[in-house]
Design a protein around this motif. Sequence first.
Motif, PDB file in Angstrom:
ATOM      1  N   TYR A 428       3.471   5.051   4.394  1.00  0.00           N
ATOM      2  CA  TYR A 428       2.079   5.490   4.358  1.00  0.00           C
ATOM      3  C   TYR A 428       1.743   6.322   5.600  1.00  0.00           C
ATOM      4  O   TYR A 428       1.194   7.422   5.505  1.00  0.00           O
ATOM      5  N   GLY A 429       2.088   5.792   6.762  1.00  0.00           N
ATOM      6  CA  GLY A 429       1.777   6.477   8.002  1.00  0.00           C
ATOM      7  C   GLY A 429       2.494   7.805   8.155  1.00  0.00           C
ATOM      8  O   GLY A 429       1.969   8.739   8.762  1.00  0.00           O
ATOM      9  N   ASP A 490       1.214  -1.948   7.291  1.00  0.00           N
ATOM     10  CA  ASP A 490       1.415  -2.742   6.082  1.00  0.00           C
ATOM     11  C   ASP A 490       0.611  -4.038   6.189  1.00  0.00           C
ATOM     12  O   ASP A 490       0.346  -4.527   7.285  1.00  0.00           O
ATOM     13  N   GLY A 491       0.275  -4.628   5.037  1.00  0.00           N
ATOM     14  CA  GLY A 491      -0.294  -5.966   5.021  1.00  0.00           C
ATOM     15  C   GLY A 491      -1.722  -6.035   5.515  1.00  0.00           C
ATOM     16  O   GLY A 491      -2.470  -5.057   5.500  1.00  0.00           O
ATOM     17  N   VAL A 515      -6.118  -0.413   3.637  1.00  0.00           N
ATOM     18  CA  VAL A 515      -6.312  -1.830   3.325  1.00  0.00           C
ATOM     19  C   VAL A 515      -5.391  -2.206   2.173  1.00  0.00           C
ATOM     20  O   VAL A 515      -5.058  -1.378   1.310  1.00  0.00           O
ATOM     21  N   PHE A 516      -4.987  -3.455   2.192  1.00  0.00           N
ATOM     22  CA  PHE A 516      -3.986  -3.910   1.229  1.00  0.00           C
ATOM     23  C   PHE A 516      -4.555  -4.000  -0.184  1.00  0.00           C
ATOM     24  O   PHE A 516      -3.960  -3.531  -1.149  1.00  0.00           O
ATOM     25  N   PHE A 533      -9.102   2.762   2.736  1.00  0.00           N
ATOM     26  CA  PHE A 533      -8.325   3.311   1.624  1.00  0.00           C
ATOM     27  C   PHE A 533      -7.380   2.246   1.086  1.00  0.00           C
ATOM     28  O   PHE A 533      -6.437   1.837   1.767  1.00  0.00           O
ATOM     29  N   ARG A 534      -7.681   1.776  -0.123  1.00  0.00           N
ATOM     30  CA  ARG A 534      -6.794   0.805  -0.762  1.00  0.00           C
ATOM     31  C   ARG A 534      -5.489   1.500  -1.123  1.00  0.00           C
ATOM     32  O   ARG A 534      -5.488   2.527  -1.795  1.00  0.00           O
TER      33      ARG A 534
END
Length: 604
Positions: A428-429, A490-491, A515-516, A533-534
């Motif tokens: 993601y990052g 993560d998480g 967000v998870f 952002f889910r």
Amino acid sequence: MAAGEAAGDHGGGAHGITGELLLDGFILLGAALAFVLLFRRLGLGAVLGYLIAGIVVGPFGLGLIESGESILAVAEIGIVLLLFLVGLELAPARLWRLRRDIFGLGLSQVILCGLAVTGLVLLSTNFTVAAALAIGLPLGLSSTAQVLPLLQSEGRLNTPLGERAFSILLFQDLSIVPLLTVVAVLSRAPADPGAPPGWLLAIYAVVAIVGLVLAGRYLLNPLLAIVGRFAERELFIVTGLFTVFAAAALMDSLGLSMALGAFVAGVMLADSPYRHELEADVDPFRSILLGLFFLAVGMMLDVDVVLDRPFFVVGMAAALVVTKVAIIFALARAFGVKARAAFVLGLLLSQGGEFAFVLFTEAERALLVTGAASSLYGAVVTLSMATTPFLMALAKRFGGVKASTRDDLAGPGEAPAAGAIVVGHGRYGQTVSQMLMGANIPVTLIDSKPDQIDLSGEFGRKVYYGDGLRVDLLREAGADEARAILFCNDGTALDETRLEAIRMAFPGTRILARVFDRRHLLALGDNQIDGTFREVLESAISMARKAMELVDLDDSLIDRVEEEFRKRDCDRLAMQKEEGDLHAGAEMSFGGPESLDFDGTDKR
């Protein structure tokens, strides 16, 4: 003229005292620097370096410093600060989770090891039972100042082994008060007629602890919130030290342990969003004063007494280590720990501890032991501490404690100024940071996983190592000047308390967070975050759109379904936040038994 001479004498006297203090400080710090560097280089640890430095410059060594008692009086504040930092690690939820190890394994270890070593003292000397207890019970304790930094440096403090060691050490620290009480009961010194009885001290302790907890909840946390708005690090330092000294002074005024007061102060702030900031600010003072404590202990060690009986010191230190390893191994096995881990735990906690020096001093004041006996057993503690690095080398063969081999990872403090900070450089990052770089925005990347940092380095990305959720670390990375902080972890590690502290520390910086899921989003609360952002929402919507396209639905219908879904999702989320119930707004969902109607007519 006489007045002028008096003034001159006074000024000269003050100048002389200042010069003497400066000279003593120069000698002490110089010796500490030399010996700690040497012992670190040899892998023997800083504690032993401080002790040997104190012996060398003290009155029983080269005699460069005349007395260690005055230094010890100041340096004991280092023990107080250590207990405060231990308390900061103990959020009530964690304390409850570790209750079996703390009050079961820890209590058993203190009692059995203390009594076993008392038996050794009785067998090897002609001490009375009272004197043997005053020596043996303190020797049953281990070195918090040596073991905890070792576990932290190896990244093992939060492992099962580390938590068990931490639990035992915590109970040992808590046992200082009852052990001091035992020494007072056995004392041969004339009783202080003004001293309160033991039962009254117990009531004082309970009332003081309750008072400290209430003060932390209703006074200190609001005060920290006010300090946090100013974002001045000096104010955090002052507030942290004020908290420690106030709690310690309260306990001391009641005739109780200053260390206990500091520990309670730490526990009551363990759930505070400013815990990491306080820890980072107080820790340098703890390190310096704790080093000074060990210097003073070394200075007070009577080398002549030790040299008169060297074989006794070596034999007693070996017996102490073997006895504690055997007992801790047996106890750990009884508590369900596997044999290999139990043996490593025994090796880790086999040495004598720094609180033994404090208790030996109290035993001297109580006329239970002589100064010579105190020095002799102080040497036993020192020698047992010296064995710990070698025993840990043995433990590594059993896989219990791994050596830290990653001293090549750069911290965020080395990063240049950047427009944005991206915390978490996983899948993601990486996407987020690449798009920002595509827009020519300078980015500082932070991750806590060495393997991920190595992988990113293979693709030419400089990622800095650290926990990017800590306020002090973000400040080092330049968050005060950055325009945005993006949490791509993560998480669910980013929680409401951490987010609140970050928001207040950097009020001018935009904050975005991955967000998870919906639960994680609701758990963050209302912290004025600039965007959440889910992580699976957009990809799931994209997949649903593609499925509708493949079954030949009209584009306008697909657009209307997506628009309606997003609206209902937002409305439902608002209801869930308002009511604090995940089931609120269930009728907003498509397909439910009570779902609201929607005109989704197929217009193919």
